[in-house]
Design an enzyme around this catalytic site. Structure first.
Site, PDB file in Angstrom:
ATOM      1  N   HIS A 180      27.088  33.526  59.348  1.00  0.00           N
ATOM      2  CA  HIS A 180      28.531  33.736  59.462  1.00  0.00           C
ATOM      3  C   HIS A 180      29.076  34.448  58.227  1.00  0.00           C
ATOM      4  O   HIS A 180      29.821  35.433  58.340  1.00  0.00           O
ATOM      5  CB  HIS A 180      29.209  32.377  59.651  1.00  0.00           C
ATOM      6  N   GLU A 181      28.718  33.964  57.068  1.00  0.00           N
ATOM      7  CA  GLU A 181      29.230  34.560  55.830  1.00  0.00           C
ATOM      8  C   GLU A 181      28.623  35.939  55.592  1.00  0.00           C
ATOM      9  O   GLU A 181      29.305  36.847  55.084  1.00  0.00           O
ATOM     10  CB  GLU A 181      28.940  33.634  54.642  1.00  0.00           C
TER      11      GLU A 181
ATOM     12  N   HIS B 140      30.644  38.459  57.447  1.00  0.00           N
ATOM     13  CA  HIS B 140      31.844  38.859  56.706  1.00  0.00           C
ATOM     14  C   HIS B 140      31.493  39.914  55.650  1.00  0.00           C
ATOM     15  O   HIS B 140      32.183  40.937  55.527  1.00  0.00           O
ATOM     16  CB  HIS B 140      32.458  37.650  55.996  1.00  0.00           C
TER      17      HIS B 140
END
Length: 244
Positions: free
Chosen positions: A46-47, A50
Site C-alpha cells: 500500500h505504501e 503511494h
C-alpha cells in the site's frame, strides 16, 4: 499518506476480544497470521503504491527517503505495527510527498492518495481468484493443507478489502479525504485543514470503540460482493476443469 487498519465483519475480524486468556487454537493462530500479513505485506505494498504514484507524477521525495521499495522495513512504523498485532488497529509509516513538484497540485495529491487503496483492491482481486482455485482443489482432494491454504487466501482477500474500504473513508488523515479534496472547493479544504486534528481524534475514538464496526462491515461486504462478481468467470472455468 498514513494508512490505518481496522478489520471488521462477522467472518473477518482481527481485533482480539479474548483478552489473551485462551489457549492458542487454529483460529487464533490464523488471526495472528492475518496481522502478520497486514504488517509485512499489505501495508508495505500500500505504501509503496503511494511512493510509486508520487514518483511517476514528478515528486522524487519518496525515492530520496528510501520509500520506493517493497522492503517491509522501509514502511514499518514500530508503534503502529505493535498496535496492529496486539489491539488490531494500527498504521504504517506515512509516505511524505512534496506537492509543489506535481504539475497539478490537487490532481497529483488525489492520484497519489488513490494509489494505496487501488493496490489493495488489486491484491484482493488476485486473492479471491486464488481462493476460488484452492477451494475447488480442496473440494476435489479433501486435503487439510488445501483447506488451510484456501482459508489463508480468504483472509488475505478480506484484509485487502478491509484496507481499501477503510482508507477510502473521506476523513483525515485517510486517503479518502485527499481524494475527496480534488472535487471540493478551497473553502472545504480550509475547513478540513483547520479542524483535521479534532476530526481525526473523534473518528479514531469511534473506530477504537467499535461504533463504526457495523457500517464499515457493510461496506466491506459490499466490496467483497462486487469483487466476487468481477471474478465470476473463474467459477465456470474451474468447474469445467476440476468438477467434470
Amino acid at each position: 499518506y498514513e494508512i490505518g487498519v481496522r478489520l471488521v465483519g462477522s467472518e473477518m475480524c482481527i481485533r482480539d476480544r479474548t483478552g489473551g486468556h485462551e489457549n492458542m487454537d487454529p483460529q487464533k493462530i490464523l488471526d495472528y497470521g492475518a496481522k502478520l500479513i497486514v504488517i509485512f505485506m499489505c501495508i508495505p505494498i500500500h505504501e509503496y503504491a503511494h511512493a510509486w504514484a508520487a514518483t511517476k507524477l514528478g515528486d522524487d521525495t519518496p525515492r530520496y527517503q528510501g520509500r520506493l521499495s517493497l522492503n517491509p522495513l522501509a514502511h514499518l512504523d514500530p508503534i503502529g505495527a505493535l498496535c496492529i498485532f496486539f489491539i488490531g488497529f494500527g498504521w504504517g509509516k506515512p509516505v511524505q510527498v512534496n506537492p509543489i513538484r506535481f504539475k497539478n497540485y490537487r490532481k497529483g495529491m488525489a492520484l497519489t492518495a488513490a494509489a494505496g487503496p487501488i493496490s489493495n483492491i488489486i491484491m484482493g482481486l488476485i486473492g479471491i481468484v486464488l481462493y476460488k482455485l484452492f477451494y475447488v482443489l480442496y473440494i476435489v482432494h479433501y486435503s487439510i493443507a488445501l483447506y488451510y491454504v484456501s482459508l489463508i487466501l480468504y483472509y488475505f482477500t478480506a484484509i485487502n478489502v478491509g484496507l481499501a474500504v477503510f482508507n477510502l473513508i473521506p476523513i483525515p488523515p485517510l486517503d479518502g479525504q485527499k481524494i475527496l479534496s480534488y472535487f471540493t472547493s478551497s473553502k472545504v479544504d480550509r475547513f478540513m485543514a483547520q479542524y483535521q486534528n479534532y476530526i481525526a481524534i473523534a473518528f479514531m475514538i469511534l473506530v477504537v470503540t467499535g461504533v463504526l464496526d457495523t457500517p464499515i462491515g457493510w461496506l466491506q461486504n459490499g466490496m467483497f460482493w462486487i469483487m466476487d462478481k468481477l471474478t465470476f468467470w473463474v467459477d465456470p472455468i474451474l468447474k469445467a476443469i476440476f468438477l467434470k
